[in-house]
Design a protein around this motif. Structure first.
Motif, short mmCIF file in Angstrom:
data_model
loop_
_atom_site.label_atom_id
_atom_site.label_comp_id
_atom_site.label_asym_id
_atom_site.label_seq_id
_atom_site.Cartn_x
_atom_site.Cartn_y
_atom_site.Cartn_z
N ILE A 1 -1.41 10.67 -5.46
CA ILE A 1 -0.88 11.72 -6.22
C ILE A 1 -2.09 12.55 -6.86
O ILE A 1 -1.96 13.78 -6.54
N PHE A 2 -3.07 12.11 -7.38
CA PHE A 2 -4.03 12.65 -7.79
C PHE A 2 -5.44 12.32 -6.96
O PHE A 2 -6.13 11.38 -7.31
N GLU A 3 -5.59 13.19 -6.10
CA GLU A 3 -6.77 12.83 -4.83
C GLU A 3 -8.11 13.24 -5.93
O GLU A 3 -8.38 14.18 -6.37
N PRO A 4 -8.91 12.26 -5.88
CA PRO A 4 -10.30 12.51 -6.57
C PRO A 4 -11.17 13.48 -5.85
O PRO A 4 -11.08 13.65 -4.80
N VAL A 5 -12.08 14.00 -6.60
CA VAL A 5 -12.86 15.06 -6.00
C VAL A 5 -13.80 14.35 -4.87
O VAL A 5 -14.12 15.21 -3.92
N ALA A 6 -14.29 13.19 -5.01
CA ALA A 6 -15.11 12.55 -4.29
C ALA A 6 -14.20 11.84 -2.83
O ALA A 6 -14.92 11.43 -2.21
N GLY A 7 -12.98 12.03 -2.89
CA GLY A 7 -12.13 11.74 -1.71
C GLY A 7 -11.52 10.24 -1.72
O GLY A 7 -12.25 9.61 -2.55
N THR A 8 -11.05 9.92 -0.94
CA THR A 8 -10.44 8.58 -0.98
C THR A 8 -11.18 7.83 0.23
O THR A 8 -11.59 8.28 1.30
N ARG A 9 -11.17 6.73 -0.02
CA ARG A 9 -12.12 5.58 0.74
C ARG A 9 -11.49 4.38 0.89
O ARG A 9 -10.97 3.65 -0.17
N ILE A 10 -11.52 3.75 2.07
CA ILE A 10 -11.10 2.43 2.44
C ILE A 10 -12.25 1.65 3.07
O ILE A 10 -12.65 2.22 4.07
N THR A 11 -12.52 0.54 2.61
CA THR A 11 -13.59 -0.45 3.53
C THR A 11 -12.76 -1.68 3.76
O THR A 11 -12.25 -2.40 2.93
N ILE A 12 -12.93 -2.08 5.15
CA ILE A 12 -12.31 -3.30 5.57
C ILE A 12 -13.35 -4.01 6.37
O ILE A 12 -13.96 -3.66 7.25
N ARG A 13 -13.75 -5.19 5.55
CA ARG A 13 -14.81 -6.21 6.17
C ARG A 13 -14.10 -7.04 7.42
O ARG A 13 -13.09 -7.63 6.85
N ASN A 14 -14.82 -7.96 8.22
CA ASN A 14 -14.36 -8.63 8.95
C ASN A 14 -12.99 -8.12 9.63
O ASN A 14 -12.02 -8.80 9.94
N HIS A 15 -13.14 -6.87 10.15
CA HIS A 15 -12.20 -6.16 10.92
C HIS A 15 -12.32 -6.39 12.37
O HIS A 15 -13.22 -6.25 13.02
N LEU A 16 -11.11 -6.60 12.84
CA LEU A 16 -11.01 -6.74 14.28
C LEU A 16 -10.54 -5.24 15.11
O LEU A 16 -9.43 -4.84 14.89
N LEU A 17 -11.54 -4.82 15.49
CA LEU A 17 -11.22 -3.26 16.06
C LEU A 17 -10.66 -3.39 17.42
O LEU A 17 -11.18 -4.04 18.22
N GLN A 18 -9.59 -2.79 17.30
CA GLN A 18 -8.75 -2.77 18.55
C GLN A 18 -7.99 -1.27 18.64
O GLN A 18 -8.27 -0.39 17.95
N ASN A 19 -7.00 -1.12 19.86
CA ASN A 19 -6.26 -0.03 19.99
C ASN A 19 -5.68 0.49 18.66
O ASN A 19 -5.58 1.65 18.50
N LEU B 1 0.80 -1.20 -0.04
CA LEU B 1 0.03 0.03 0.01
C LEU B 1 0.80 1.36 0.18
O LEU B 1 0.47 2.14 -0.83
N PRO B 2 1.86 1.58 0.57
CA PRO B 2 2.71 2.72 0.83
C PRO B 2 2.98 3.05 -0.73
O PRO B 2 3.48 4.20 -0.77
N ARG B 3 3.27 1.95 -1.49
CA ARG B 3 4.05 2.10 -2.81
C ARG B 3 2.85 2.53 -3.82
O ARG B 3 3.06 2.89 -5.10
N MET B 4 1.44 2.22 -3.36
CA MET B 4 0.41 2.65 -4.37
C MET B 4 0.00 3.80 -4.29
O MET B 4 -1.03 4.43 -3.78
N ARG B 5 0.66 4.86 -5.03
CA ARG B 5 0.46 6.31 -4.83
C ARG B 5 -0.56 6.78 -5.65
O ARG B 5 -0.95 7.91 -5.74
N MET B 6 -1.38 5.87 -6.45
CA MET B 6 -2.57 6.40 -7.24
C MET B 6 -3.75 5.62 -6.82
O MET B 6 -4.76 6.19 -7.13
N LEU B 7 -3.58 4.99 -5.62
CA LEU B 7 -5.00 3.95 -5.27
C LEU B 7 -5.80 5.21 -4.45
O LEU B 7 -5.27 5.85 -3.40
N ALA B 8 -7.16 5.17 -4.90
CA ALA B 8 -8.11 6.25 -4.09
C ALA B 8 -9.13 5.12 -3.53
O ALA B 8 -9.79 5.76 -2.55
N HIS B 9 -9.43 4.25 -3.80
CA HIS B 9 -10.60 3.23 -3.17
C HIS B 9 -10.05 1.90 -3.15
O HIS B 9 -9.40 1.22 -4.14
N ALA B 10 -10.39 1.30 -2.05
CA ALA B 10 -10.02 0.20 -1.77
C ALA B 10 -11.01 -0.55 -0.74
O ALA B 10 -11.69 0.09 0.10
N GLU B 11 -11.54 -1.78 -0.95
CA GLU B 11 -12.53 -2.60 -0.58
C GLU B 11 -11.87 -3.93 -0.36
O GLU B 11 -11.85 -4.65 -1.37
#
Length: 349
Positions: free
Chosen positions: A284-302, A256-266
């Motif tokens: 590098i080119f941030e979309p007008v609609a913004g960037t978004r990440i969705t993670i399913r089955n996530h373990l919410l912790q500190n 992910l740190p090298r994916m400088r074009m990625l705006a949406h991830a699910e």
């Protein structure tokens, strides 16, 4: 093209072949006779008879399809979804001769056909390898059977890339300028996947995997690394990527740190951890609609809270496992609100 009869169209093109160049879109779903029955035989009385003056062998579905493809040389959008019988060698050869196709859909969108797939991914890869305008490839429900039809010699006027040992095509042989890749309900190996990412002209921007099997976490790492410079959208659902052990870092987290074009991830929790939420550099080119990440089955912790404190995502959506500490939820929402992040957290079903 509206609802038509595949045999009637084949006969019509044989009589007036000059009309073939007028066909720009060909979707199997438009052929009403393909949905009349699951047994497509000339003896069942459902396929119209072939008139004597036609030279095409359209007494079968594949024969009619092969005739249409042979005479429709200007097709730009081809959809072979809803297959219920094997793609014949003739049809594969006619597919290979098309030169104008920009988008391809092949396979079935109906789950009942998953166990009765009628094409091999390697066959399709070989057939489209010379398409110089193909930018969208969508395949679903393919088979891993070694062959669905007798092997025969390729005509001398047809040049197809040779099969590799992994049942695919060498990436260097692939001429498609792919930008969008969608694979679902099938098993493939690393060589077949690399065919899409290592091709000289490929510039993948959108990738979707749904119920894809057969790959390891290391395979996914190499694939994501190969497309990291161009990928803008990634969706992975219901797919498994085996790891040697639990200490092996997840491919998406690492790349992910090298994916400088990625705006949406699910993705799912076994694909990405809180490290992916903690991404600090926006694309590098941030979309007008913004960037978004969705993670399913996530373990919410500190560590999720710490990730929110430094992440650059505009939208964070988490389908989280139920937690006993409701304070985690409130603190996550508070941090997101303070940083201007839109957050959504709901419990896994």
């Amino acid at each position: 093209m509206g609802e038509v009869n595949i045999h009637a169209l084949a006969r019509s093109l044989v009589l007036r072949p000059e009309r073939g160049c007028l066909i720009r879109k060909l979707f199997l779903t438009n052929f009403k006779d393909l949905w009349a029955t699951s047994n497509f035989n000339s003896s069942d009385g459902l396929s119209p008879p072939v008139e004597n003056h036609t030279s095409c062998t359209d007494d079968t579905i594949m024969g009619a399809l092969g005739t249409i493809l042979r005479l429709s040389t200007s097709i730009q959008h081809l959809s072979l979804t809803g297959l219920r019988e094997p793609l014949s060698v003739d049809v594969l050869e006619m597919i290979a001769l098309l030169t104008e196709v920009e988008t391809l859909d092949v396979g079935s969108r109906r789950l009942e056909f998953v166990d009765n797939s009628e094409f091999m991914l390697g066959d399709i890869q070989r057939s489209v390898a010379n398409w110089t305008k193909l930018h969208r490839f969508n395949a679903s429900c393919w088979t891993n059977v070694e062959t669905l039809h007798p092997i025969r010699e390729v005509p001398v006027n047809l040049t197809l890339p040779q099969k590799s040992a992994e049942d695919g095509v060498r990436p260097d042989d692939m001429q498609c300028p792919l930008q969008c890749l969608e694979l679902s309900f099938g098993t493939l190996n690393r060589a077949q996947l690399s065919w899409f990412s290592l091709a000289p002209k490929a510039r993948l921007k959108q990738v979707t995997f749904t119920s894809v099997q057969g790959l390891s976490n290391n395979d996914l790492f190499h694939f994501l690394s190969e497309v990291s410079a161009t990928l803008e959208s990634l969706s992975i659902a219901e797919s498994s990527f085996t790891r040697h052990d639990i200490t092996e870092l997840l491919a998406f987290d690492v790349v992910l740190p090298r994916m400088r074009m990625l705006a949406h991830a699910e993705v799912c929790g076994d694909i990405a951890t809180a490290s992916s939420i903690a991404r600090q550099h926006p694309p590098i080119f941030e979309p007008v609609a913004g960037t978004r990440i969705t993670i399913r089955n996530h373990l919410l912790q500190n560590d999720t809270l710490r990730a929110l404190e430094k992440c650059s995502w505009n939208y964070v959506y988490l389908e989280a496992f139920p937690v006993e500490d409701n304070g985690l939820l409130e603190r996550a929402k508070l941090i997101a609100n303070e940083r201007g992040i839109t957050i959504g957290i709901w419990n896994c079903k």
